[in-house]
Each structure stands twice: as structure tokens, then as C-alpha cells.
Design a protein around this motif. Sequence first.
Motif, PDB file in Angstrom:
ATOM      1  N   LEU A 173       9.651  46.396 -61.484  1.00  0.00           N
ATOM      2  CA  LEU A 173       9.619  44.937 -61.546  1.00  0.00           C
ATOM      3  C   LEU A 173       8.846  43.865 -60.417  1.00  0.00           C
ATOM      4  O   LEU A 173       7.291  44.177 -60.373  1.00  0.00           O
ATOM      5  N   PRO A 174       9.131  44.921 -59.721  1.00  0.00           N
ATOM      6  CA  PRO A 174       8.486  44.457 -57.764  1.00  0.00           C
ATOM      7  C   PRO A 174       6.831  45.268 -57.593  1.00  0.00           C
ATOM      8  O   PRO A 174       5.922  44.586 -57.114  1.00  0.00           O
ATOM      9  N   ARG A 175       6.817  46.372 -58.641  1.00  0.00           N
ATOM     10  CA  ARG A 175       5.207  47.011 -58.769  1.00  0.00           C
ATOM     11  C   ARG A 175       4.610  47.130 -59.570  1.00  0.00           C
ATOM     12  O   ARG A 175       3.771  47.730 -59.904  1.00  0.00           O
ATOM     13  N   ALA A 176       5.118  46.122 -60.571  1.00  0.00           N
ATOM     14  CA  ALA A 176       4.067  46.224 -61.830  1.00  0.00           C
ATOM     15  C   ALA A 176       2.848  44.538 -61.580  1.00  0.00           C
ATOM     16  O   ALA A 176       3.043  44.021 -62.529  1.00  0.00           O
ATOM     17  N   HIS A 177       2.009  45.082 -61.439  1.00  0.00           N
ATOM     18  CA  HIS A 177       1.161  44.741 -60.842  1.00  0.00           C
ATOM     19  C   HIS A 177       0.453  44.202 -62.378  1.00  0.00           C
ATOM     20  O   HIS A 177       0.766  44.909 -63.272  1.00  0.00           O
ATOM     21  N   PHE A 178      -0.669  43.541 -62.288  1.00  0.00           N
ATOM     22  CA  PHE A 178      -1.547  43.536 -63.809  1.00  0.00           C
ATOM     23  C   PHE A 178      -2.300  44.119 -64.243  1.00  0.00           C
ATOM     24  O   PHE A 178      -2.179  44.103 -65.616  1.00  0.00           O
ATOM     25  N   ALA A 179      -2.587  44.279 -63.492  1.00  0.00           N
ATOM     26  CA  ALA A 179      -3.589  45.626 -64.111  1.00  0.00           C
ATOM     27  C   ALA A 179      -2.815  47.197 -64.825  1.00  0.00           C
ATOM     28  O   ALA A 179      -2.965  47.895 -65.167  1.00  0.00           O
ATOM     29  N   LEU A 180      -1.464  47.100 -64.362  1.00  0.00           N
ATOM     30  CA  LEU A 180      -0.540  47.831 -65.110  1.00  0.00           C
ATOM     31  C   LEU A 180       0.510  47.040 -66.379  1.00  0.00           C
ATOM     32  O   LEU A 180       0.201  48.015 -67.286  1.00  0.00           O
ATOM     33  N   ILE A 181       0.344  46.187 -66.208  1.00  0.00           N
ATOM     34  CA  ILE A 181       0.621  45.369 -67.345  1.00  0.00           C
ATOM     35  C   ILE A 181      -0.767  44.869 -68.669  1.00  0.00           C
ATOM     36  O   ILE A 181      -0.365  45.274 -69.859  1.00  0.00           O
ATOM     37  N   ASP A 182      -1.913  45.465 -68.245  1.00  0.00           N
ATOM     38  CA  ASP A 182      -2.948  45.655 -68.977  1.00  0.00           C
ATOM     39  C   ASP A 182      -2.941  47.037 -69.578  1.00  0.00           C
ATOM     40  O   ASP A 182      -3.439  47.284 -70.309  1.00  0.00           O
ATOM     41  N   ALA A 205       5.540  37.453 -66.307  1.00  0.00           N
ATOM     42  CA  ALA A 205       6.816  36.130 -65.883  1.00  0.00           C
ATOM     43  C   ALA A 205       7.415  36.756 -64.703  1.00  0.00           C
ATOM     44  O   ALA A 205       8.217  35.487 -63.803  1.00  0.00           O
ATOM     45  N   GLY A 206       7.486  37.594 -64.392  1.00  0.00           N
ATOM     46  CA  GLY A 206       8.077  37.923 -63.033  1.00  0.00           C
ATOM     47  C   GLY A 206       9.646  37.858 -63.633  1.00  0.00           C
ATOM     48  O   GLY A 206      10.382  37.859 -62.841  1.00  0.00           O
ATOM     49  N   ASP A 207      10.084  38.124 -65.057  1.00  0.00           N
ATOM     50  CA  ASP A 207      11.478  37.371 -65.208  1.00  0.00           C
ATOM     51  C   ASP A 207      12.571  39.384 -65.277  1.00  0.00           C
ATOM     52  O   ASP A 207      12.255  39.040 -66.217  1.00  0.00           O
ATOM     53  N   GLU A 208      13.124  38.607 -64.522  1.00  0.00           N
ATOM     54  CA  GLU A 208      13.991  40.259 -64.678  1.00  0.00           C
ATOM     55  C   GLU A 208      14.654  40.082 -65.420  1.00  0.00           C
ATOM     56  O   GLU A 208      15.417  40.994 -66.445  1.00  0.00           O
ATOM     57  N   PRO A 209      15.738  39.085 -65.520  1.00  0.00           N
ATOM     58  CA  PRO A 209      16.764  39.040 -66.537  1.00  0.00           C
ATOM     59  C   PRO A 209      15.676  39.493 -68.053  1.00  0.00           C
ATOM     60  O   PRO A 209      16.322  39.864 -68.776  1.00  0.00           O
ATOM     61  N   ALA A 210      15.024  38.227 -68.596  1.00  0.00           N
ATOM     62  CA  ALA A 210      14.458  38.494 -69.288  1.00  0.00           C
ATOM     63  C   ALA A 210      13.818  39.792 -70.099  1.00  0.00           C
ATOM     64  O   ALA A 210      14.192  40.433 -71.139  1.00  0.00           O
ATOM     65  N   LEU A 211      13.282  40.614 -68.814  1.00  0.00           N
ATOM     66  CA  LEU A 211      12.606  42.283 -69.107  1.00  0.00           C
ATOM     67  C   LEU A 211      14.111  43.051 -69.404  1.00  0.00           C
ATOM     68  O   LEU A 211      13.785  44.006 -69.984  1.00  0.00           O
ATOM     69  N   ARG A 212      15.621  42.965 -68.729  1.00  0.00           N
ATOM     70  CA  ARG A 212      16.763  43.794 -68.533  1.00  0.00           C
ATOM     71  C   ARG A 212      17.360  43.538 -69.727  1.00  0.00           C
ATOM     72  O   ARG A 212      17.322  44.183 -70.421  1.00  0.00           O
ATOM     73  N   LEU A 213      16.798  42.254 -71.374  1.00  0.00           N
ATOM     74  CA  LEU A 213      17.269  41.654 -71.940  1.00  0.00           C
ATOM     75  C   LEU A 213      16.346  42.780 -72.945  1.00  0.00           C
ATOM     76  O   LEU A 213      16.332  43.043 -74.646  1.00  0.00           O
ATOM     77  N   ALA A 251      20.657  52.307 -72.850  1.00  0.00           N
ATOM     78  CA  ALA A 251      20.781  51.391 -72.159  1.00  0.00           C
ATOM     79  C   ALA A 251      21.196  50.971 -71.112  1.00  0.00           C
ATOM     80  O   ALA A 251      21.561  49.421 -70.725  1.00  0.00           O
ATOM     81  N   LEU A 252      22.147  51.238 -71.244  1.00  0.00           N
ATOM     82  CA  LEU A 252      22.306  51.614 -69.238  1.00  0.00           C
ATOM     83  C   LEU A 252      20.777  51.985 -68.763  1.00  0.00           C
ATOM     84  O   LEU A 252      20.761  50.927 -66.994  1.00  0.00           O
ATOM     85  N   ILE A 253      20.081  53.069 -68.515  1.00  0.00           N
ATOM     86  CA  ILE A 253      19.334  53.324 -67.253  1.00  0.00           C
ATOM     87  C   ILE A 253      18.277  52.547 -67.382  1.00  0.00           C
ATOM     88  O   ILE A 253      17.383  52.327 -66.808  1.00  0.00           O
ATOM     89  N   GLU A 254      17.905  52.858 -68.951  1.00  0.00           N
ATOM     90  CA  GLU A 254      16.238  52.180 -68.869  1.00  0.00           C
ATOM     91  C   GLU A 254      16.053  50.560 -68.662  1.00  0.00           C
ATOM     92  O   GLU A 254      14.595  49.744 -67.458  1.00  0.00           O
ATOM     93  N   PRO A 255      17.301  49.150 -68.812  1.00  0.00           N
ATOM     94  CA  PRO A 255      16.923  48.453 -67.951  1.00  0.00           C
ATOM     95  C   PRO A 255      16.953  48.243 -66.650  1.00  0.00           C
ATOM     96  O   PRO A 255      16.186  47.501 -66.222  1.00  0.00           O
ATOM     97  N   GLU A 256      17.772  49.011 -66.251  1.00  0.00           N
ATOM     98  CA  GLU A 256      17.547  49.071 -65.165  1.00  0.00           C
ATOM     99  C   GLU A 256      16.103  50.104 -64.364  1.00  0.00           C
ATOM    100  O   GLU A 256      15.452  49.442 -63.367  1.00  0.00           O
ATOM    101  N   LEU A 257      16.034  50.776 -65.692  1.00  0.00           N
ATOM    102  CA  LEU A 257      14.551  51.618 -64.741  1.00  0.00           C
ATOM    103  C   LEU A 257      13.699  50.032 -64.677  1.00  0.00           C
ATOM    104  O   LEU A 257      12.735  50.172 -63.654  1.00  0.00           O
ATOM    105  N   ALA A 258      13.705  49.603 -65.750  1.00  0.00           N
ATOM    106  CA  ALA A 258      12.485  48.551 -65.840  1.00  0.00           C
ATOM    107  C   ALA A 258      12.517  47.251 -64.690  1.00  0.00           C
ATOM    108  O   ALA A 258      11.637  47.087 -64.005  1.00  0.00           O
ATOM    109  N   ALA A 259      14.010  46.715 -64.346  1.00  0.00           N
ATOM    110  CA  ALA A 259      14.560  46.084 -63.348  1.00  0.00           C
ATOM    111  C   ALA A 259      13.421  46.590 -61.914  1.00  0.00           C
ATOM    112  O   ALA A 259      13.321  45.826 -61.356  1.00  0.00           O
ATOM    113  N   ARG A 260      13.420  47.848 -61.813  1.00  0.00           N
ATOM    114  CA  ARG A 260      13.502  48.576 -60.384  1.00  0.00           C
ATOM    115  C   ARG A 260      11.551  48.808 -60.788  1.00  0.00           C
ATOM    116  O   ARG A 260      11.161  48.386 -59.567  1.00  0.00           O
TER     117      ARG A 260
END
Length: 214
Positions: free
Chosen positions: A100-109, A190-198, A89-98
Motif C-alpha cells: 500500500l505505501p508504494r501503490a502509486h496512482f500509475a500502479l492503480i491505473d 483511498a489509502g485505507d489499509e483495513p479496507a484493503l485487507r478486508l 487469507a493470511l499471506i495475501e492481505p499482508e502482502l497487499a498491506a505492505r
Amino acid sequence: MSISRPPEIAAHERLYRALRSQIMLGELPPGKALTLRGLAAEHHLSMTPAREAVRRLVAEGALTLSGSGRVATPALSDERIEELAALRALIEPELAARALPRAHFALIDRLATMNGRIADAVERHDAVGYIRCNLDFHRMLYLRAQAPAMLAMLETIWLQLGPTMRALYGRVRRNEPPRHHRMILAALRAGDEPALRLAVRADVTHGLRHLTSA
């Protein structure tokens, strides 16, 4: 001219990778005893590569070594599960937040496609396939964080939890993929970091909560 590695080193590496994958995916149950002689015979190796592979896995926490020399897969207490869940719960939200700036649409797909494979594994009641696709979903995102030390630490946690997660799957009947994955995908779009961490924290803690209550 390339220089090949000594056969014993290559054999040790193959066994290490095979066992590591089996443990992380829960193909070995919690508390399963392993012997060097048995591993060597099963994989058609000498004792030396078997010993070295086990030594590495014990160092990672993927296997336990008792005072009497008994080697086994981890059988986790509730306290240990809660500790590992807190680390996730400490490590994974931090990794996801880091990531996020490189999470392009191809990756999301690609993540959405992987989530579809998780749903397929659920329909087939394929526990190992479910765990493999679930870990691949998370790893695919976290690799974009470009934080190798943090990801390596997380993988040792996944290793310790692997057999127990597989045992949990046998007790908790799943009929749909993790709903928090949809929240993760929505937050990424949405590029929403707080929602992603949650969403990531909820995804991590929801499954592990079942372990201590089961």
C-alpha cells in the motif's frame, strides 16, 4: 566473453518454466498423470532434463509423486483446499498491506486495466485467460510489497491450486469479473489499509469457498 550454460541445464529450465506455467494456469486438469518419457518426447528432450524439471516441481508441490513413482498434477481434497485457502487469507492481505505505501496512482491505473482484461476473458469464456489475468492482477500489486520470500511462498500455493481452480471455472459460470477487485482498487485509491485487507481476504476466500461446495 559470456559463457553459455550447458544444453541440458538450459533444456531443463525451459521445461520447468513451461510446465510450471501450465500447472499454475490450470492448463492441466487435476490428477493428470505425467511420465518422464512422455514429457521428454513431447518437448523433444532427453530424459535427464525431464527428470530434473519434474523433481523441482514435485519439491514445490506443483506435482505429486506417489510411492509407486506415479507423477501427477494435484487432485486436492476439501481439507487441503481449506488449508490452502487459509494460507492465502493470511499471506495475501499482508502482502497487499505492505504494498500500500508504494501503490502509486500509475500502479492503480495498471491494476484497473488488468481488471478490464479479466472482464474481457469472462466475456470470451476464456478460463485460462481469466486465471492468468487474475494472477497477474494480484502479482502486480504484491510485487510492490518488496517481500520476495512471502511472494515465493504464495506462488507455491497458487501452483498447487492451479488445476483445481481451472476445474472450478468449468463448473461455476462467471458473467462478471471478481467484484472484490473493485473494492481492492477503491481501498488502494483511498489509502485505507483495513479496507484493503478486508477486500483481499474476501476476494481470496470467495472463490475458494466455491471449490468445497461444488
